[in-house]
Design a protein around this motif. Sequence first.
Motif, PDB file in Angstrom:
ATOM      1  N   ASP A 117       0.844  -1.193   0.000  1.00  0.00           N
ATOM      2  CA  ASP A 117       0.000   0.000   0.000  1.00  0.00           C
ATOM      3  C   ASP A 117       0.883   1.248   0.000  1.00  0.00           C
ATOM      4  O   ASP A 117       0.765   2.138   0.843  1.00  0.00           O
ATOM      5  CB  ASP A 117      -0.963   0.010   1.190  1.00  0.00           C
ATOM      6  CG  ASP A 117      -2.003   1.128   1.079  1.00  0.00           C
ATOM      7  OD1 ASP A 117      -2.308   1.543  -0.064  1.00  0.00           O
ATOM      8  OD2 ASP A 117      -2.483   1.590   2.122  1.00  0.00           O
ATOM      9  N   ALA A 118       1.780   1.307  -0.967  1.00  0.00           N
ATOM     10  CA  ALA A 118       2.767   2.383  -1.055  1.00  0.00           C
ATOM     11  C   ALA A 118       2.109   3.735  -1.287  1.00  0.00           C
ATOM     12  O   ALA A 118       1.066   3.839  -1.931  1.00  0.00           O
ATOM     13  CB  ALA A 118       3.746   2.092  -2.194  1.00  0.00           C
ATOM     14  N   ALA A 119       2.762   4.763  -0.774  1.00  0.00           N
ATOM     15  CA  ALA A 119       2.305   6.130  -1.000  1.00  0.00           C
ATOM     16  C   ALA A 119       2.543   6.527  -2.456  1.00  0.00           C
ATOM     17  O   ALA A 119       1.735   7.250  -3.042  1.00  0.00           O
ATOM     18  CB  ALA A 119       3.034   7.094  -0.070  1.00  0.00           C
ATOM     19  N   MET A 120       3.644   6.061  -3.036  1.00  0.00           N
ATOM     20  CA  MET A 120       3.984   6.354  -4.425  1.00  0.00           C
ATOM     21  C   MET A 120       5.100   5.434  -4.878  1.00  0.00           C
ATOM     22  O   MET A 120       5.735   4.777  -4.061  1.00  0.00           O
ATOM     23  CB  MET A 120       4.437   7.811  -4.595  1.00  0.00           C
ATOM     24  CG  MET A 120       5.749   8.121  -3.909  1.00  0.00           C
ATOM     25  SD  MET A 120       6.464   9.746  -4.268  1.00  0.00           S
ATOM     26  CE  MET A 120       5.124  10.842  -3.983  1.00  0.00           C
ATOM     27  N   ILE A 121       5.309   5.430  -6.190  1.00  0.00           N
ATOM     28  CA  ILE A 121       6.426   4.689  -6.779  1.00  0.00           C
ATOM     29  C   ILE A 121       7.278   5.701  -7.531  1.00  0.00           C
ATOM     30  O   ILE A 121       6.769   6.493  -8.326  1.00  0.00           O
ATOM     31  CB  ILE A 121       5.935   3.580  -7.728  1.00  0.00           C
ATOM     32  CG1 ILE A 121       5.066   2.580  -6.967  1.00  0.00           C
ATOM     33  CG2 ILE A 121       7.120   2.884  -8.396  1.00  0.00           C
ATOM     34  CD1 ILE A 121       4.379   1.553  -7.850  1.00  0.00           C
ATOM     35  N   VAL A 122       8.585   5.676  -7.267  1.00  0.00           N
ATOM     36  CA  VAL A 122       9.526   6.580  -7.908  1.00  0.00           C
ATOM     37  C   VAL A 122      10.434   5.756  -8.814  1.00  0.00           C
ATOM     38  O   VAL A 122      10.923   4.699  -8.414  1.00  0.00           O
ATOM     39  CB  VAL A 122      10.378   7.324  -6.851  1.00  0.00           C
ATOM     40  CG1 VAL A 122      11.395   8.245  -7.514  1.00  0.00           C
ATOM     41  CG2 VAL A 122       9.478   8.098  -5.890  1.00  0.00           C
ATOM     42  N   VAL A 123      10.644   6.249 -10.024  1.00  0.00           N
ATOM     43  CA  VAL A 123      11.561   5.594 -10.960  1.00  0.00           C
ATOM     44  C   VAL A 123      12.417   6.662 -11.626  1.00  0.00           C
ATOM     45  O   VAL A 123      12.040   7.832 -11.681  1.00  0.00           O
ATOM     46  CB  VAL A 123      10.820   4.763 -12.043  1.00  0.00           C
ATOM     47  CG1 VAL A 123      10.105   3.580 -11.429  1.00  0.00           C
ATOM     48  CG2 VAL A 123       9.863   5.621 -12.848  1.00  0.00           C
ATOM     49  N   GLY A 124      13.553   6.257 -12.134  1.00  0.00           N
ATOM     50  CA  GLY A 124      14.419   7.163 -12.881  1.00  0.00           C
ATOM     51  C   GLY A 124      14.081   7.084 -14.356  1.00  0.00           C
ATOM     52  O   GLY A 124      13.697   6.035 -14.864  1.00  0.00           O
ATOM     53  N   ALA A 125      14.206   8.209 -15.043  1.00  0.00           N
ATOM     54  CA  ALA A 125      13.970   8.256 -16.488  1.00  0.00           C
ATOM     55  C   ALA A 125      15.200   7.746 -17.227  1.00  0.00           C
ATOM     56  O   ALA A 125      16.309   7.763 -16.696  1.00  0.00           O
ATOM     57  CB  ALA A 125      13.654   9.678 -16.925  1.00  0.00           C
ATOM     58  N   HIS A 126      14.986   7.320 -18.464  1.00  0.00           N
ATOM     59  CA  HIS A 126      16.110   6.936 -19.315  1.00  0.00           C
ATOM     60  C   HIS A 126      16.839   8.195 -19.747  1.00  0.00           C
ATOM     61  O   HIS A 126      16.236   9.245 -19.949  1.00  0.00           O
ATOM     62  CB  HIS A 126      15.610   6.206 -20.578  1.00  0.00           C
ATOM     63  CG  HIS A 126      15.001   4.887 -20.294  1.00  0.00           C
ATOM     64  ND1 HIS A 126      15.754   3.779 -20.005  1.00  0.00           N
ATOM     65  CD2 HIS A 126      13.710   4.482 -20.247  1.00  0.00           C
ATOM     66  CE1 HIS A 126      14.951   2.742 -19.796  1.00  0.00           C
ATOM     67  NE2 HIS A 126      13.711   3.157 -19.932  1.00  0.00           N
ATOM     68  N   ASP A 127      18.142   8.088 -19.919  1.00  0.00           N
ATOM     69  CA  ASP A 127      18.936   9.207 -20.406  1.00  0.00           C
ATOM     70  C   ASP A 127      18.714   9.334 -21.909  1.00  0.00           C
ATOM     71  O   ASP A 127      18.813   8.355 -22.643  1.00  0.00           O
ATOM     72  CB  ASP A 127      20.412   8.950 -20.103  1.00  0.00           C
ATOM     73  CG  ASP A 127      21.280  10.160 -20.331  1.00  0.00           C
ATOM     74  OD1 ASP A 127      20.864  11.074 -21.069  1.00  0.00           O
ATOM     75  OD2 ASP A 127      22.377  10.198 -19.761  1.00  0.00           O
ATOM     76  N   HIS A 128      18.428  10.532 -22.378  1.00  0.00           N
ATOM     77  CA  HIS A 128      18.194  10.754 -23.810  1.00  0.00           C
ATOM     78  C   HIS A 128      19.414  10.413 -24.647  1.00  0.00           C
ATOM     79  O   HIS A 128      19.298  10.156 -25.830  1.00  0.00           O
ATOM     80  CB  HIS A 128      17.790  12.210 -24.075  1.00  0.00           C
ATOM     81  CG  HIS A 128      16.494  12.576 -23.430  1.00  0.00           C
ATOM     82  ND1 HIS A 128      15.305  11.983 -23.762  1.00  0.00           N
ATOM     83  CD2 HIS A 128      16.211  13.477 -22.450  1.00  0.00           C
ATOM     84  CE1 HIS A 128      14.332  12.502 -23.023  1.00  0.00           C
ATOM     85  NE2 HIS A 128      14.852  13.400 -22.217  1.00  0.00           N
ATOM     86  N   ALA A 129      20.573  10.390 -24.033  1.00  0.00           N
ATOM     87  CA  ALA A 129      21.798  10.100 -24.776  1.00  0.00           C
ATOM     88  C   ALA A 129      21.819   8.688 -25.326  1.00  0.00           C
ATOM     89  O   ALA A 129      22.590   8.388 -26.225  1.00  0.00           O
ATOM     90  CB  ALA A 129      23.011  10.309 -23.875  1.00  0.00           C
ATOM     91  N   PHE A 130      20.982   7.814 -24.809  1.00  0.00           N
ATOM     92  CA  PHE A 130      20.967   6.447 -25.307  1.00  0.00           C
ATOM     93  C   PHE A 130      20.242   6.326 -26.629  1.00  0.00           C
ATOM     94  O   PHE A 130      20.177   5.261 -27.213  1.00  0.00           O
ATOM     95  CB  PHE A 130      20.338   5.505 -24.261  1.00  0.00           C
ATOM     96  CG  PHE A 130      21.201   5.334 -23.053  1.00  0.00           C
ATOM     97  CD1 PHE A 130      20.744   5.703 -21.799  1.00  0.00           C
ATOM     98  CD2 PHE A 130      22.484   4.818 -23.156  1.00  0.00           C
ATOM     99  CE1 PHE A 130      21.537   5.560 -20.674  1.00  0.00           C
ATOM    100  CE2 PHE A 130      23.285   4.668 -22.043  1.00  0.00           C
ATOM    101  CZ  PHE A 130      22.812   5.044 -20.799  1.00  0.00           C
ATOM    102  N   GLY A 131      19.676   7.409 -27.123  1.00  0.00           N
ATOM    103  CA  GLY A 131      19.055   7.418 -28.444  1.00  0.00           C
ATOM    104  C   GLY A 131      17.653   6.855 -28.448  1.00  0.00           C
ATOM    105  O   GLY A 131      17.077   6.523 -27.427  1.00  0.00           O
ATOM    106  N   GLY A 132      17.101   6.781 -29.643  1.00  0.00           N
ATOM    107  CA  GLY A 132      15.765   6.249 -29.800  1.00  0.00           C
ATOM    108  C   GLY A 132      14.732   7.344 -29.962  1.00  0.00           C
ATOM    109  O   GLY A 132      14.922   8.486 -29.570  1.00  0.00           O
TER     110      GLY A 132
END
Length: 172
Positions: A117-132
Motif C-alpha cells: 500500500d505504497a504512498a507512491m512509486i519513484v523511478v528514474g527516467a532513461h537518459d536521452h543520450a541512449f538514443g531512440g
Amino acid sequence: MAEVGGAPSARPVIVGVVPGQPAHVVQEAAAFASRFESPLVCAYVNPARYPVEESADGSVESASIDPDFADDREAVFDEALAESLRAALVDTAVPWRSLALAGDVAGALAHLGDTLDAAMIVVGAHDHAFGGSLREFFNRSVGAQLAHRQGRPVVVIPARRMDSQRGSGTAS
C-alpha cells in the motif's frame, strides 16, 4: 539512517533501482519519503527471473527463466547495488530497506506497491543520450507503463540532475 528490516508501519515510498543509476534518483525518493514521514523501499527487479513465492513484506523467492544459466546470486539483492544505496543514503534520516524482485519490471513494482500500500512509486527516467525515438521511449519507459497499469502516484526523476545552484538549466 541505516537499512531497516521487517514490515514498515507507514505507507512506504518505493523506488525502482538498477546498477549504475544516478544517486540523485534514490536521494529524491528519500526526500519524498522524508516529507511523508515514510520508510523507503529500494526495489531491484530482475527480468531474467520469475517469482515463485511472495511474503507479506513484499519480498519474493524467485527462479531463473532459463535454468541452464541459473545463478543463485541473482536471487538476492546485489551487494554492489546495496553498497551504492548505502552511499547515496548515508546523509538521510529516512529508514530504508532493499528488496530483490523478479519478472516484468513495471508489473513487479506495481504489485509491490499494492502489497505494501505504497504512498507512491519513484523511478528514474532513461537518459536521452541512449538514443531512440519518442515512441521507443514510451514503449520501454517503466514510468509510463506504471502510469497506465495502476492508480498509485508515479514520480519519474530525470536521468540528469539539473544544476539548481546556478539556475542555468544545464545538466551536471
